[in-house]
Design an enzyme around this catalytic site. Structure first.
Site, PDB file in Angstrom:
ATOM      1  N   ALA A 149       6.532 -14.676  -4.986  1.00 53.75           N
ATOM      2  CA  ALA A 149       5.817 -13.436  -5.281  1.00 53.75           C
ATOM      3  C   ALA A 149       6.277 -12.332  -4.344  1.00 53.75           C
ATOM      4  CB  ALA A 149       4.312 -13.646  -5.143  1.00 53.75           C
ATOM      5  N   CYS A 150       6.444 -11.156  -4.906  1.00 59.09           N
ATOM      6  CA  CYS A 150       6.737  -9.974  -4.092  1.00 59.09           C
ATOM      7  C   CYS A 150       5.974  -8.804  -4.693  1.00 59.09           C
ATOM      8  CB  CYS A 150       8.234  -9.702  -3.986  1.00 59.09           C
ATOM      9  SG  CYS A 150       9.040  -9.160  -5.484  1.00 59.09           S
ATOM     10  N   ALA A 151       6.199  -7.638  -4.164  1.00 58.87           N
ATOM     11  CA  ALA A 151       5.435  -6.475  -4.612  1.00 58.87           C
ATOM     12  C   ALA A 151       5.531  -6.278  -6.124  1.00 58.87           C
ATOM     13  CB  ALA A 151       5.887  -5.234  -3.868  1.00 58.87           C
TER      14      ALA A 151
ATOM     15  N   GLU B 260       2.712  -9.317  -7.086  1.00 53.08           N
ATOM     16  CA  GLU B 260       1.465  -9.695  -6.420  1.00 53.08           C
ATOM     17  C   GLU B 260       0.267  -9.649  -7.370  1.00 53.08           C
ATOM     18  OE1 GLU B 260      -1.100  -8.355  -2.481  1.00 53.08           O
ATOM     19  OE2 GLU B 260       0.531  -7.091  -3.187  1.00 53.08           O
TER      20      GLU B 260
ATOM     21  N   GLN C 113       8.354  -8.738   2.523  1.00 53.75           N
ATOM     22  CA  GLN C 113       7.614  -7.480   2.456  1.00 53.75           C
ATOM     23  C   GLN C 113       6.141  -7.691   2.133  1.00 53.75           C
ATOM     24  OE1 GLN C 113       9.669  -8.707   0.209  1.00 53.75           O
ATOM     25  NE2 GLN C 113       9.269  -7.954  -1.843  1.00 53.75           N
TER      26      GLN C 113
END
Length: 101
Positions: free
Chosen positions: A8-10, A40, A57
């Site tokens: 998962a990332c932004a 996310e 991040q």
């Protein structure tokens, strides 16, 4: 039994590239895994999973993600160097190690 790894990332875009590298590594090693990437906000739509790996991040969200998914699913932040180098083999190995802990 096939393991499910969720990155998962932004927005889910940068992790998508890493997912492909991880899938290549799994194929080379003959490991059966399902690896997905998501943003996310979409995390709940991809559960259940055997592990959730967050892009660097998103390190700030590690505790809140852990609260959302409970203690049965390991949550970790991907090593920044491995992420930056798109080292699918190292990230896959980390995931498999944490799943079997």
């Amino acid at each position: 039994m096939t393991k499910k790894i969720l990155l998962a990332c932004a927005g889910g875009f940068s992790t998508s590239m890493l997912v492909e590298k991880m899938k290549e590594s799994a194929l080379d090693k003959g490991i059966e895994v399902v690896i997905d990437a998501c943003g996310e906000g979409d995390l709940e739509n991809y559960l259940p999973a055997d592990i959730i790996m967050l892009g660097p991040q998103m390190g700030h969200a590690e505790d809140s993600v852990r609260e959302k998914v409970g203690e049965n699913i390991p949550v970790t932040v991907i090593n920044m160097m491995d992420y930056g180098m798109m080292d699918g083999e190292k990230v896959l190995n980390t995931a498999l190690h944490l799943i079997t802990k």
